[in-house]
Design an enzyme around this catalytic site. Structure first.
Site, PDB file in Angstrom:
ATOM      1  N   LYS A 223      36.659   1.516 -57.169  1.00 50.47           N
ATOM      2  CA  LYS A 223      36.730   2.137 -56.025  1.00 50.47           C
ATOM      3  C   LYS A 223      37.681   3.286 -55.981  1.00 50.47           C
ATOM      4  O   LYS A 223      38.883   3.172 -56.192  1.00 50.47           O
ATOM      5  CB  LYS A 223      36.892   1.360 -54.748  1.00 50.47           C
ATOM      6  CG  LYS A 223      36.948   2.440 -53.317  1.00 50.47           C
ATOM      7  CD  LYS A 223      37.108   1.345 -52.076  1.00 50.47           C
ATOM      8  CE  LYS A 223      37.423   2.382 -51.128  1.00 50.47           C
ATOM      9  NZ  LYS A 223      37.521   1.754 -49.852  1.00 50.47           N
TER      10      LYS A 223
ATOM     11  N   ASP B 293      40.701   8.608 -47.923  1.00 51.37           N
ATOM     12  CA  ASP B 293      39.769   7.888 -46.917  1.00 51.37           C
ATOM     13  C   ASP B 293      40.118   8.091 -45.412  1.00 51.37           C
ATOM     14  O   ASP B 293      41.097   7.492 -44.696  1.00 51.37           O
ATOM     15  CB  ASP B 293      39.735   6.186 -46.911  1.00 51.37           C
ATOM     16  CG  ASP B 293      38.903   5.504 -46.056  1.00 51.37           C
ATOM     17  OD1 ASP B 293      37.851   6.544 -45.395  1.00 51.37           O
ATOM     18  OD2 ASP B 293      38.828   4.395 -46.075  1.00 51.37           O
TER      19      ASP B 293
ATOM     20  N   LYS C 121      39.686   7.140 -38.811  1.00 55.78           N
ATOM     21  CA  LYS C 121      40.977   6.254 -38.481  1.00 55.78           C
ATOM     22  C   LYS C 121      41.881   6.782 -37.453  1.00 55.78           C
ATOM     23  O   LYS C 121      41.954   7.824 -37.379  1.00 55.78           O
ATOM     24  CB  LYS C 121      41.663   5.806 -39.838  1.00 55.78           C
ATOM     25  CG  LYS C 121      40.838   5.321 -40.726  1.00 55.78           C
ATOM     26  CD  LYS C 121      41.503   5.118 -42.183  1.00 55.78           C
ATOM     27  CE  LYS C 121      40.768   4.364 -43.230  1.00 55.78           C
ATOM     28  NZ  LYS C 121      40.313   2.870 -42.928  1.00 55.78           N
TER      29      LYS C 121
ATOM     30  N   ASP D 242      33.819   4.445 -41.806  1.00 57.22           N
ATOM     31  CA  ASP D 242      34.876   4.068 -42.622  1.00 57.22           C
ATOM     32  C   ASP D 242      34.641   2.918 -43.652  1.00 57.22           C
ATOM     33  O   ASP D 242      35.459   2.562 -44.391  1.00 57.22           O
ATOM     34  CB  ASP D 242      35.722   3.542 -41.397  1.00 57.22           C
ATOM     35  CG  ASP D 242      37.080   3.472 -42.113  1.00 57.22           C
ATOM     36  OD1 ASP D 242      37.629   4.093 -43.163  1.00 57.22           O
ATOM     37  OD2 ASP D 242      38.192   3.132 -41.323  1.00 57.22           O
TER      38      ASP D 242
ATOM     39  N   GLU E 248      33.147   2.827 -46.080  1.00 60.29           N
ATOM     40  CA  GLU E 248      32.516   3.689 -47.497  1.00 60.29           C
ATOM     41  C   GLU E 248      32.830   3.179 -48.629  1.00 60.29           C
ATOM     42  O   GLU E 248      31.813   3.679 -49.690  1.00 60.29           O
ATOM     43  CB  GLU E 248      33.284   5.228 -47.310  1.00 60.29           C
ATOM     44  CG  GLU E 248      34.697   5.171 -47.981  1.00 60.29           C
ATOM     45  CD  GLU E 248      35.678   4.249 -47.469  1.00 60.29           C
ATOM     46  OE1 GLU E 248      35.505   3.997 -46.346  1.00 60.29           O
ATOM     47  OE2 GLU E 248      36.792   4.100 -48.012  1.00 60.29           O
TER      48      GLU E 248
ATOM     49  N   ARG F  88      32.043   0.318 -49.916  1.00 64.05           N
ATOM     50  CA  ARG F  88      31.010  -0.548 -50.451  1.00 64.05           C
ATOM     51  C   ARG F  88      29.885   0.287 -51.011  1.00 64.05           C
ATOM     52  O   ARG F  88      28.946  -0.076 -51.883  1.00 64.05           O
ATOM     53  CB  ARG F  88      30.636  -1.747 -49.522  1.00 64.05           C
ATOM     54  CG  ARG F  88      30.127  -1.145 -48.121  1.00 64.05           C
ATOM     55  CD  ARG F  88      30.209  -2.205 -47.354  1.00 64.05           C
ATOM     56  NE  ARG F  88      31.890  -2.237 -46.702  1.00 64.05           N
ATOM     57  CZ  ARG F  88      32.141  -3.136 -45.709  1.00 64.05           C
ATOM     58  NH1 ARG F  88      31.188  -3.841 -45.148  1.00 64.05           N
ATOM     59  NH2 ARG F  88      33.436  -3.191 -45.432  1.00 64.05           N
TER      60      ARG F  88
HETATM   61  N1  BES Z   1      40.025   1.761 -47.324  1.00 59.90           N
HETATM   62  C1  BES Z   1      39.845   0.913 -46.315  1.00 59.90           C
HETATM   63  C2  BES Z   1      40.432  -0.292 -46.349  1.00 59.90           C
HETATM   64  C3  BES Z   1      41.881  -0.364 -46.520  1.00 59.90           C
HETATM   65  C4  BES Z   1      42.596  -0.711 -45.369  1.00 59.90           C
HETATM   66  C5  BES Z   1      42.571  -0.328 -47.615  1.00 59.90           C
HETATM   67  C6  BES Z   1      44.013  -0.696 -45.217  1.00 59.90           C
HETATM   68  C7  BES Z   1      43.989  -0.387 -47.668  1.00 59.90           C
HETATM   69  C8  BES Z   1      44.761  -0.360 -46.343  1.00 59.90           C
HETATM   70  C9  BES Z   1      38.301   0.539 -45.954  1.00 59.90           C
HETATM   71  O1  BES Z   1      37.480   1.837 -46.461  1.00 59.90           O
HETATM   72  C10 BES Z   1      38.045   0.487 -44.446  1.00 59.90           C
HETATM   73  O2  BES Z   1      38.339   1.691 -43.815  1.00 59.90           O
HETATM   74  N2  BES Z   1      37.616  -0.660 -44.164  1.00 59.90           N
HETATM   75  C11 BES Z   1      37.221  -0.993 -42.995  1.00 59.90           C
HETATM   76  C12 BES Z   1      36.159  -1.440 -42.735  1.00 59.90           C
HETATM   77  C13 BES Z   1      35.378  -1.640 -41.609  1.00 59.90           C
HETATM   78  C14 BES Z   1      34.967  -0.376 -40.935  1.00 59.90           C
HETATM   79  C15 BES Z   1      34.312  -2.497 -41.724  1.00 59.90           C
HETATM   80  C16 BES Z   1      38.421  -1.830 -42.544  1.00 59.90           C
HETATM   81  O3  BES Z   1      38.962  -2.490 -43.310  1.00 59.90           O
HETATM   82  O4  BES Z   1      38.839  -1.678 -41.290  1.00 59.90           O
HETATM   83 ZN    ZN Z   2      38.380   3.034 -47.869  1.00 62.00          ZN
HETATM   84 MN    MN Z   3      37.241   3.167 -45.096  1.00 57.65          MN
END
Ligand code: BES
Ligand code: ZN
Ligand code: MN
Length: 502
Positions: A267, A272, A279, A349, A351, A353
């Site tokens: 990835k 992000d 966020k 968010d 994204e 996947r």
């Molecule tokens: N890149 C983030 C996950 C992440 C969070 C990586 C903190 C490193 C540190 C990912 O894209 C994300 O935002 N995931 C969300 C998914 C949710 C919206 C289902 C998450 O983990 O909150």
């Molecule tokens: Zn991400």
């Molecule tokens: Mn994300």
């Protein structure tokens, strides 16, 4: 950035050849404070006595990863004598060589040192010395490209020069391997540490393309080609950014022609923001590291190419930026992935996947891999579950999972296997499309993994959720940098132990 360290090797008999006391001398002792023969030789009776008296006055007990520093040691040909503890016999039996190397390097940072790899009951092998050197190099890494004014002590680490002295004369070769492997980890760390205004997708692709110098075959997919291929999921994520996405495919063909490759998929979200499901502001700057999976894949392919690994490997990374914009994808959009499966976007968010899905489909279909390992900073939920010292692993194949687990134990890049059960898969069924991109509040790392599983078409596969380990890492003996370069050593070891002709 360089590691700023030079490491050479020599025979134990050279221990005494400090030129008139210049440079540091490092010796090791266990918790019995007994010196090895070579250390005793170079220290002489007065030096050994000095160590004993200093240890007693400083209450130095020779515990593992403790050190005693003696400046201008009288009667010893060295500017400084550093005694490093190795702990009990039990500790010594399970010495972590990179960690010992990292710790030792920190004690002689910025200096020239002879390191006497010798203690009672031990014959240090070339391989162990190589691991020691690897740890020293990784510890010495700093990312200071954007500091225009070096602090007086910021240069402390540069100019470190170690000579590792040991009986085994194959060490120079192991040291060379350590150097190329550390360079590959450092490449991954640099990529993670770089800010997204510098490391946008095109630039990331350019840096990955540099691997062609090592004989890696590079293919870069631009948006027009992605449209042709039908990568509607990846393109949806990218459409909110003014920076065009890229997919980079890196083929290392070191194995028999025609043998199915192992696929490493990363990835690469260079930033992000969350997109329209934006966020919160606090800590958003950490999302420059959301390409840690892609960085690990680039680093691993580099490591394999640099040591001319006898295997076929295809690395593939999806590089995009996730931004809110008038043209951005939005919650409720339904997109069609390259696999033909449709996805209802619940949260922009989630994204990563979407990006992985299309890259995986493309590689499954074009490269017919015998195994897939994907690495992704995919969920905050895995950090909640496992913290920052171990990655989450999801797999549809017990053998592959076992092999990755073993490679993790061997390198210290540990993984913990998490479950995949039908309930997680059910959680991503959608009212309107084949699936949705989030599975609700619970089991966030597992529902994300279940999403990816829908794209691997029964190829043996493991997904490593590295959100907790790729960046903002806990300080360790072998890493003081924000970006960890996590996964390079694990993947290199996995391939070496299980996919290379011997
Ligand atoms: N890149 C983030 C996950 C992440 C969070 C990586 C903190 C490193 C540190 C990912 O894209 C994300 O935002 N995931 C969300 C998914 C949710 C919206 C289902 C998450 O983990 O909150
Ligand atoms: Zn991400
Ligand atoms: Mn994300």
């Amino acid at each position: 950035m360089a590691d700023g360290i030079e490491i050479g090797f020599g025979p134990l008999e050279q221990s005494g050849q400090g030129s008139g006391g210049s440079g540091d001398l490092v010796v090791f002792v266990g918790d019995d404070l007994v010196l090895g023969a070579a250390a005793r030789d170079v220290l002489g009776a007065p030096g050994a006595d000095l160590v004993a008296r200093a240890a007693s006055s400083e209450k130095f007990k020779g515990r593992s990863l403790t050190a005693l520093s003696l400046p201008a040691p009288s009667g010893v040909k060295a500017d400084r004598l550093v005694v490093v503890g190795l702990g009990s016999e039990k500790d010594r039996a399970k010495t972590d060589w990179p960690v010992l190397g990292g710790f030792t390097a920190s004690k002689v940072a910025g200096r020239t040192a002879r390191v006497v790899l010798d203690w009672p009951g031990a014959t240090v092998t070339a391989a162990q010395a190589g691991e020691f050197a690897l740890g020293a190099r990784l510890r010495n890494y700093t990312f200071d490209r954007y500091k225009t004014k070096k602090k007086p002590d910021a240069d402390e680490k540069s100019g470190t020069a170690l000579t590792l002295l040991l009986a085994d004369q194959g060490a120079a070769r192991a040291g060379e391997n350590a150097r190329t492997l550390s360079e590959s980890v450092i490449l991954a760390r640099d990529l993670v540490n770089e800010p997204p205004n510098v490391l946008f997708p095109e630039e990331f692709a350019r840096r990955a393309s540099d691997l062609s110098k090592l004989g890696v075959e590079i293919e870069v997919l631009e948006p027009a080609r992605m449209h042709e291929l039908g990568m509607g999921a990846l393109l949806a994520v990218a459409q909110g950014s003014v920076r065009e996405p890229r997919v980079v495919i890196m083929r290392w063909n070191g194995g028999p022609a025609g043998e199915a490759p192992v696929a490493l998929i990363g990835k690469g979200v260079i930033f992000d923001s969350g997109g329209i499901s934006i966020k919160p502001g606090g800590g958003m700057e950490d999302m420059k590291g959301d390409m840690g999976g892609a960085a690990a894949v680039v680093g691993a392919v580099r490591a394999l190419a640099a040591r001319k690994a006898r295997c076929n490997v295809v690395g593939a990374i999806g590089i995009v930026e996730n931004m809110p914009d008038g043209g951005a994808y939005r919650p409720s959009d339904i997109v069609t992935s390259m696999s033909g499966q449709t996805i209802e976007v619940i949260n922009t968010d989630a994204e990563g996947r979407l990006v992985l899905a299309d890259v995986i489909t493309h590689i499954v279909r074009s490269a017919k891999p015998k195994a897939i390992v994907d690495l992704a900073t995919l969920t905050g939920a895995i950090i909640v579950a496992l913290g920052q010292d171990i990655a989450g692993m999801f797999s549809n194949d017990d053998t592959l999972a076992g092999n990755i687990n073993a490679a993790g134990e061997a390198t210290g890049e540990k993984v913990w296997r998490m479950p995949l059960i039908p309930a997680y898969d059910k959680a991503i069924d959608s009212k309107f499309a084949d699936m949705k991109n989030t599975g609700g509040r619970h089991g966030g790392a597992a529902t994300a993994a279940s999403f990816i599983k829908r794209y691997v078409e029964d190829v043996p596969w493991a997904h490593l959720d590295i959100a907790g380990v790729a960046m903002s890492s806990n300080a360790s003996e072998i890493n003081r940098s924000w970006g960890a370069g996590w996964g390079v050593r694990l993947l290199d070891r996995l391939i070496q132990d299980h996919y290379e002709a011997r």
